[in-house]
Design a protein around this motif. Structure first.
Motif, PDB file in Angstrom:
ATOM      1  N   LYS A   1       5.262 -22.019  -8.633  1.00 33.04           N
ATOM      2  CA  LYS A   1       5.132 -20.727  -9.321  1.00 33.04           C
ATOM      3  C   LYS A   1       3.900 -19.983  -8.818  1.00 33.04           C
ATOM      4  O   LYS A   1       3.950 -18.769  -8.603  1.00 33.04           O
ATOM      5  N   LEU A   2       2.800 -20.705  -8.633  1.00 37.06           N
ATOM      6  CA  LEU A   2       1.581 -20.080  -8.125  1.00 37.06           C
ATOM      7  C   LEU A   2       1.788 -19.558  -6.706  1.00 37.06           C
ATOM      8  O   LEU A   2       1.355 -18.445  -6.374  1.00 37.06           O
ATOM      9  N   LEU A   3       2.471 -20.321  -5.874  1.00 42.41           N
ATOM     10  CA  LEU A   3       2.771 -19.866  -4.521  1.00 42.41           C
ATOM     11  C   LEU A   3       3.652 -18.622  -4.554  1.00 42.41           C
ATOM     12  O   LEU A   3       3.391 -17.647  -3.835  1.00 42.41           O
ATOM     13  N   ASN A   4       4.674 -18.618  -5.384  1.00 44.26           N
ATOM     14  CA  ASN A   4       5.548 -17.449  -5.497  1.00 44.26           C
ATOM     15  C   ASN A   4       4.776 -16.231  -5.986  1.00 44.26           C
ATOM     16  O   ASN A   4       5.011 -15.109  -5.528  1.00 44.26           O
ATOM     17  N   PHE A   5       3.839 -16.435  -6.913  1.00 43.62           N
ATOM     18  CA  PHE A   5       2.984 -15.349  -7.398  1.00 43.62           C
ATOM     19  C   PHE A   5       2.134 -14.805  -6.255  1.00 43.62           C
ATOM     20  O   PHE A   5       1.997 -13.592  -6.081  1.00 43.62           O
ATOM     21  N   LYS A   6       1.566 -15.708  -5.444  1.00 47.29           N
ATOM     22  CA  LYS A   6       0.748 -15.299  -4.307  1.00 47.29           C
ATOM     23  C   LYS A   6       1.590 -14.507  -3.297  1.00 47.29           C
ATOM     24  O   LYS A   6       1.156 -13.468  -2.801  1.00 47.29           O
ATOM     25  N   LEU A   7       2.789 -14.964  -3.031  1.00 53.12           N
ATOM     26  CA  LEU A   7       3.672 -14.253  -2.097  1.00 53.12           C
ATOM     27  C   LEU A   7       4.063 -12.886  -2.641  1.00 53.12           C
ATOM     28  O   LEU A   7       4.108 -11.903  -1.903  1.00 53.12           O
ATOM     29  N   LYS A   8       4.333 -12.817  -3.937  1.00 54.29           N
ATOM     30  CA  LYS A   8       4.670 -11.530  -4.562  1.00 54.29           C
ATOM     31  C   LYS A   8       3.502 -10.557  -4.424  1.00 54.29           C
ATOM     32  O   LYS A   8       3.700  -9.379  -4.110  1.00 54.29           O
ATOM     33  N   ASN A   9       2.283 -11.061  -4.617  1.00 51.76           N
ATOM     34  CA  ASN A   9       1.109 -10.200  -4.449  1.00 51.76           C
ATOM     35  C   ASN A   9       0.980  -9.716  -3.010  1.00 51.76           C
ATOM     36  O   ASN A   9       0.653  -8.551  -2.773  1.00 51.76           O
ATOM     37  N   LEU A  10       1.233 -10.604  -2.052  1.00 52.78           N
ATOM     38  CA  LEU A  10       1.187 -10.187  -0.648  1.00 52.78           C
ATOM     39  C   LEU A  10       2.227  -9.110  -0.362  1.00 52.78           C
ATOM     40  O   LEU A  10       1.946  -8.111   0.310  1.00 52.78           O
ATOM     41  N   LEU A  11       3.427  -9.305  -0.875  1.00 53.41           N
ATOM     42  CA  LEU A  11       4.488  -8.307  -0.670  1.00 53.41           C
ATOM     43  C   LEU A  11       4.138  -6.980  -1.336  1.00 53.41           C
ATOM     44  O   LEU A  11       4.409  -5.907  -0.775  1.00 53.41           O
ATOM     45  N   ASN A  12       3.515  -7.031  -2.502  1.00 56.43           N
ATOM     46  CA  ASN A  12       3.074  -5.795  -3.169  1.00 56.43           C
ATOM     47  C   ASN A  12       1.991  -5.094  -2.362  1.00 56.43           C
ATOM     48  O   ASN A  12       1.970  -3.862  -2.285  1.00 56.43           O
ATOM     49  N   ARG A  13       1.089  -5.872  -1.753  1.00 57.80           N
ATOM     50  CA  ARG A  13       0.040  -5.273  -0.919  1.00 57.80           C
ATOM     51  C   ARG A  13       0.638  -4.602   0.309  1.00 57.80           C
ATOM     52  O   ARG A  13       0.160  -3.563   0.745  1.00 57.80           O
ATOM     53  N   VAL A  14       1.668  -5.210   0.862  1.00 59.10           N
ATOM     54  CA  VAL A  14       2.344  -4.596   2.012  1.00 59.10           C
ATOM     55  C   VAL A  14       2.886  -3.229   1.607  1.00 59.10           C
ATOM     56  O   VAL A  14       2.745  -2.249   2.337  1.00 59.10           O
ATOM     57  N   GLN A  15       3.496  -3.155   0.432  1.00 62.68           N
ATOM     58  CA  GLN A  15       4.068  -1.890  -0.027  1.00 62.68           C
ATOM     59  C   GLN A  15       3.001  -0.834  -0.295  1.00 62.68           C
ATOM     60  O   GLN A  15       3.266   0.358  -0.206  1.00 62.68           O
ATOM     61  N   ALA A  16       1.781  -1.275  -0.618  1.00 58.44           N
ATOM     62  CA  ALA A  16       0.690  -0.338  -0.900  1.00 58.44           C
ATOM     63  C   ALA A  16      -0.108   0.038   0.348  1.00 58.44           C
ATOM     64  O   ALA A  16      -0.945   0.930   0.302  1.00 58.44           O
ATOM     65  N   THR A  17       0.163  -0.629   1.470  1.00 59.03           N
ATOM     66  CA  THR A  17      -0.581  -0.378   2.698  1.00 59.03           C
ATOM     67  C   THR A  17      -0.124   0.932   3.334  1.00 59.03           C
ATOM     68  O   THR A  17       1.064   1.234   3.385  1.00 59.03           O
ATOM     69  N   GLU A  18      -1.083   1.705   3.829  1.00 59.82           N
ATOM     70  CA  GLU A  18      -0.784   3.027   4.391  1.00 59.82           C
ATOM     71  C   GLU A  18      -0.242   2.989   5.813  1.00 59.82           C
ATOM     72  O   GLU A  18       0.491   3.864   6.224  1.00 59.82           O
ATOM     73  N   PHE A  19      -0.619   2.014   6.616  1.00 57.12           N
ATOM     74  CA  PHE A  19      -0.168   1.892   8.001  1.00 57.12           C
ATOM     75  C   PHE A  19      -0.538   3.087   8.869  1.00 57.12           C
ATOM     76  O   PHE A  19       0.197   3.475   9.761  1.00 57.12           O
ATOM     77  N   GLY A  20      -1.662   3.704   8.599  1.00 57.04           N
ATOM     78  CA  GLY A  20      -2.204   4.726   9.492  1.00 57.04           C
ATOM     79  C   GLY A  20      -1.491   6.070   9.449  1.00 57.04           C
ATOM     80  O   GLY A  20      -0.910   6.469   8.454  1.00 57.04           O
ATOM     81  N   GLU A  21      -1.525   6.740  10.581  1.00 60.05           N
ATOM     82  CA  GLU A  21      -1.043   8.116  10.709  1.00 60.05           C
ATOM     83  C   GLU A  21       0.405   8.190  11.182  1.00 60.05           C
ATOM     84  O   GLU A  21       0.736   8.944  12.081  1.00 60.05           O
ATOM     85  N   TYR A  22       1.281   7.434  10.584  1.00 59.57           N
ATOM     86  CA  TYR A  22       2.687   7.450  10.971  1.00 59.57           C
ATOM     87  C   TYR A  22       3.474   8.342  10.024  1.00 59.57           C
ATOM     88  O   TYR A  22       3.031   8.680   8.926  1.00 59.57           O
ATOM     89  N   SER A  23       4.661   8.696  10.450  1.00 56.92           N
ATOM     90  CA  SER A  23       5.556   9.476   9.598  1.00 56.92           C
ATOM     91  C   SER A  23       5.972   8.614   8.402  1.00 56.92           C
ATOM     92  O   SER A  23       5.919   7.379   8.468  1.00 56.92           O
ATOM     93  N   PRO A  24       6.409   9.230   7.317  1.00 60.71           N
ATOM     94  CA  PRO A  24       6.851   8.454   6.154  1.00 60.71           C
ATOM     95  C   PRO A  24       7.968   7.461   6.498  1.00 60.71           C
ATOM     96  O   PRO A  24       7.972   6.343   5.978  1.00 60.71           O
ATOM     97  N   GLU A  25       8.875   7.869   7.395  1.00 55.71           N
ATOM     98  CA  GLU A  25       9.961   6.962   7.782  1.00 55.71           C
ATOM     99  C   GLU A  25       9.433   5.747   8.537  1.00 55.71           C
ATOM    100  O   GLU A  25       9.885   4.624   8.318  1.00 55.71           O
ATOM    101  N   GLU A  26       8.461   6.003   9.432  1.00 57.17           N
ATOM    102  CA  GLU A  26       7.882   4.902  10.211  1.00 57.17           C
ATOM    103  C   GLU A  26       7.079   3.962   9.304  1.00 57.17           C
ATOM    104  O   GLU A  26       7.116   2.743   9.465  1.00 57.17           O
ATOM    105  N   LYS A  27       6.353   4.513   8.345  1.00 59.53           N
ATOM    106  CA  LYS A  27       5.603   3.687   7.390  1.00 59.53           C
ATOM    107  C   LYS A  27       6.562   2.811   6.589  1.00 59.53           C
ATOM    108  O   LYS A  27       6.304   1.616   6.383  1.00 59.53           O
ATOM    109  N   LYS A  28       7.669   3.396   6.176  1.00 61.20           N
ATOM    110  CA  LYS A  28       8.671   2.639   5.417  1.00 61.20           C
ATOM    111  C   LYS A  28       9.240   1.514   6.275  1.00 61.20           C
ATOM    112  O   LYS A  28       9.391   0.386   5.815  1.00 61.20           O
ATOM    113  N   ARG A  29       9.530   1.799   7.544  1.00 59.20           N
ATOM    114  CA  ARG A  29      10.054   0.795   8.456  1.00 59.20           C
ATOM    115  C   ARG A  29       9.047  -0.329   8.671  1.00 59.20           C
ATOM    116  O   ARG A  29       9.398  -1.508   8.636  1.00 59.20           O
TER     117      ARG A  29
END
Length: 152
Positions: A57-85
């Motif tokens: 459960k703790l590992l799954n929580f850690k992975l969920k947090n990592l996945l949430n951080r990915v979704q919150a990451t800006e990924f620089g000066e890319y178009s919205p479509e490229e950021k989503k990709r």
């Protein structure tokens, strides 16, 4: 007979390496919760299964947090479509790595068990202990690995 255990020179080297690994890994510290379970011998296996569930459960929580951080990451000066990709690609990579790690966990613990205990007395306990220890190692690696720093 299973081809994994065939007597060929390469398999002998592989088995010898696994035995050396098992011996060296045997000196790794046992996590406190596993030690707590061993102090309650009347149902230590049940306690260890509960501990493995908690570690998972703790590992799954850690992975969920990592996945949430990915979704919150800006990924620089890319178009919205490229950021989503890029977010989808990073999320898929984390999920793929987790699946591969879980297969490695099963294979590694099974191999260590076979070369050290066979499937005799105490095998279940050692299998669960291996999974607990490796799961906490994975949590620790995901928490401190510099490869994931950009998500923190």
């Amino acid at each position: 007979m299973n081809e994994f255990w065939e007597d060929t020179p390469s398999m002998w080297i592989f088995r010898t390496t696994l035995i050396a690994l098992a011996v060296s890994l045997g000196s790794l510290p046992t996590y406190a919760a596993t030690a707590r379970c061993e102090a309650a011998p009347q149902d230590d296996l049940g306690c260890m299964y509960e501990e493995y569930e908690q570690a998972n459960k703790l590992l799954n929580f850690k992975l969920k947090n990592l996945l949430n951080r990915v979704q919150a990451t800006e990924f620089g000066e890319y178009s919205p479509e490229e950021k989503k990709r890029r977010r989808a690609e990073a999320s898929n990579s984390i999920r793929t790595a987790d699946g591969a790690w879980r297969m490695l966990l099963a294979a590694e613990c099974e191999s260590l068990l076979r070369i050290s205990f066979g499937h005799g007395l105490g095998a279940d306990r050692e299998m669960v202990r291996c999974k607990i220890n490796r799961t906490y190692d994975r949590i620790k690696a995901l928490s401190k690995d510099e490869a994931y720093e950009w998500l923190q």
